[in-house]
Scaffold this motif. Structure first.
Motif, short mmCIF file in Angstrom:
data_model
loop_
_atom_site.label_atom_id
_atom_site.label_comp_id
_atom_site.label_asym_id
_atom_site.label_seq_id
_atom_site.Cartn_x
_atom_site.Cartn_y
_atom_site.Cartn_z
N ASP A 3 0.85 -1.18 0.00
CA ASP A 3 0.00 0.00 0.00
C ASP A 3 0.89 1.23 0.00
N VAL A 4 0.48 2.23 -0.78
CA VAL A 4 1.23 3.47 -0.86
C VAL A 4 0.38 4.57 -0.27
N LEU A 5 0.99 5.37 0.59
CA LEU A 5 0.29 6.47 1.23
C LEU A 5 1.15 7.72 1.15
N HIS A 6 0.59 8.76 0.54
CA HIS A 6 1.26 10.05 0.43
C HIS A 6 0.51 11.05 1.30
N ILE A 7 1.24 11.71 2.19
CA ILE A 7 0.64 12.69 3.09
C ILE A 7 1.44 13.98 3.02
N VAL A 8 0.72 15.07 2.78
CA VAL A 8 1.31 16.41 2.76
C VAL A 8 0.93 17.11 4.06
N LEU A 9 1.91 17.61 4.77
CA LEU A 9 1.65 18.33 6.00
C LEU A 9 1.38 19.80 5.68
N ASP A 10 0.27 20.33 6.18
CA ASP A 10 0.07 21.77 6.05
C ASP A 10 0.77 22.46 7.21
N ASP A 11 0.75 23.79 7.22
CA ASP A 11 1.47 24.53 8.26
C ASP A 11 0.96 24.21 9.66
N THR A 12 -0.36 23.99 9.81
CA THR A 12 -0.90 23.69 11.14
C THR A 12 -0.45 22.32 11.63
N ALA A 13 -0.33 21.37 10.73
CA ALA A 13 0.16 20.04 11.11
C ALA A 13 1.63 20.10 11.49
N MET A 14 2.39 20.92 10.79
CA MET A 14 3.81 21.07 11.11
C MET A 14 4.00 21.65 12.51
N VAL A 15 3.20 22.65 12.84
CA VAL A 15 3.27 23.24 14.18
C VAL A 15 2.86 22.21 15.22
N ALA A 41 6.53 18.17 2.90
CA ALA A 41 6.37 19.49 3.50
C ALA A 41 6.57 20.53 2.40
N PRO A 42 5.49 21.17 1.94
CA PRO A 42 5.66 22.24 0.95
C PRO A 42 6.42 23.41 1.57
N ALA A 43 7.35 23.97 0.82
CA ALA A 43 8.22 25.03 1.35
C ALA A 43 7.43 26.21 1.89
N CYS A 44 6.37 26.62 1.21
CA CYS A 44 5.60 27.79 1.68
C CYS A 44 4.91 27.49 3.01
N ALA A 45 4.42 26.29 3.18
CA ALA A 45 3.79 25.91 4.45
C ALA A 45 4.85 25.80 5.54
N LEU A 46 6.03 25.34 5.20
CA LEU A 46 7.12 25.24 6.17
C LEU A 46 7.52 26.63 6.69
N VAL A 47 7.57 27.60 5.81
CA VAL A 47 7.88 28.98 6.22
C VAL A 47 6.81 29.49 7.18
N ARG A 67 10.10 14.81 3.07
CA ARG A 67 10.65 15.42 1.86
C ARG A 67 10.13 16.85 1.74
N ILE A 68 11.04 17.81 1.69
CA ILE A 68 10.68 19.22 1.50
C ILE A 68 10.48 19.46 0.01
N LEU A 69 9.33 20.04 -0.35
CA LEU A 69 9.02 20.30 -1.76
C LEU A 69 9.18 21.79 -2.06
N ASP A 70 10.05 22.08 -3.02
CA ASP A 70 10.36 23.45 -3.40
C ASP A 70 9.18 24.13 -4.08
N TRP A 86 -0.18 31.76 0.67
CA TRP A 86 0.88 30.91 0.14
C TRP A 86 0.89 29.51 0.74
N ALA A 87 0.73 29.40 2.04
CA ALA A 87 0.85 28.09 2.70
C ALA A 87 -0.23 27.12 2.23
N ILE A 88 -1.47 27.54 2.29
CA ILE A 88 -2.57 26.65 1.90
C ILE A 88 -2.55 26.40 0.39
N ALA A 89 -2.19 27.42 -0.39
CA ALA A 89 -2.15 27.25 -1.84
C ALA A 89 -1.06 26.27 -2.26
N HIS A 90 0.13 26.36 -1.66
CA HIS A 90 1.21 25.44 -2.03
C HIS A 90 0.88 24.02 -1.57
#
Length: 127
Positions: A3-15, A41-47, A67-70, A86-90
């Protein structure tokens, strides 16, 4: 078949991860230990996460399973068209299907209400 699972963390999840959220700790562990589990982790959300909680960016960047995504040109154009910020859009852009993620990715968030009306699958990690 794995099984493959891809998860993107938004800024609130990172915090939340920096504050010891148990579910996010488990996701990080699984992504490190299980083949087919991927965290992004999208770069804009990481910022934005680092602005909300200084030190978050360094902490997350040190995780080998994340993995940080530029913000490349296609992402920048998508972010420029999205009035949400920027964070939610990226994050939303990264969650869309790609050749590496044909089914897209789930967005882990501690603020699920912010995602209403968007065409992404949500993983609510909030309290």
């Amino acid at each position: 078949m794995t099984d493959v699972l891809h998860i993107v963390l938004d800024d609130t999840a990172m915090v939340a991860a920096g504050r010891g959220n148990v579910l996010l700790s488990r996701l990080v562990h699984r992504a490190h230990a299980e083949p087919g589990w991927f965290l992004y982790a999208p770069a804009c959300a990481l910022v934005e996460a680092d602005r909300a909680r200084p030190g978050t960016a360094e902490h997350l960047a040190a995780l080998p399973s994340l993995r940080i995504l530029d913000l490349d040109l296609p992402a920048a154009l998508a972010v420029a068209r999205d009035p949400a910020g920027w964070a939610i859009a990226h994050t939303s852009y990264v969650a869309q299907p790609t050749p590496e993620r044909p089914d897209g990715a789930r967005v882990a968030t501690a603020a699920a209400d912010e995602w209403k009306g968007r065409t992404v699958r949500i993983l609510d990690v909030g309290p």
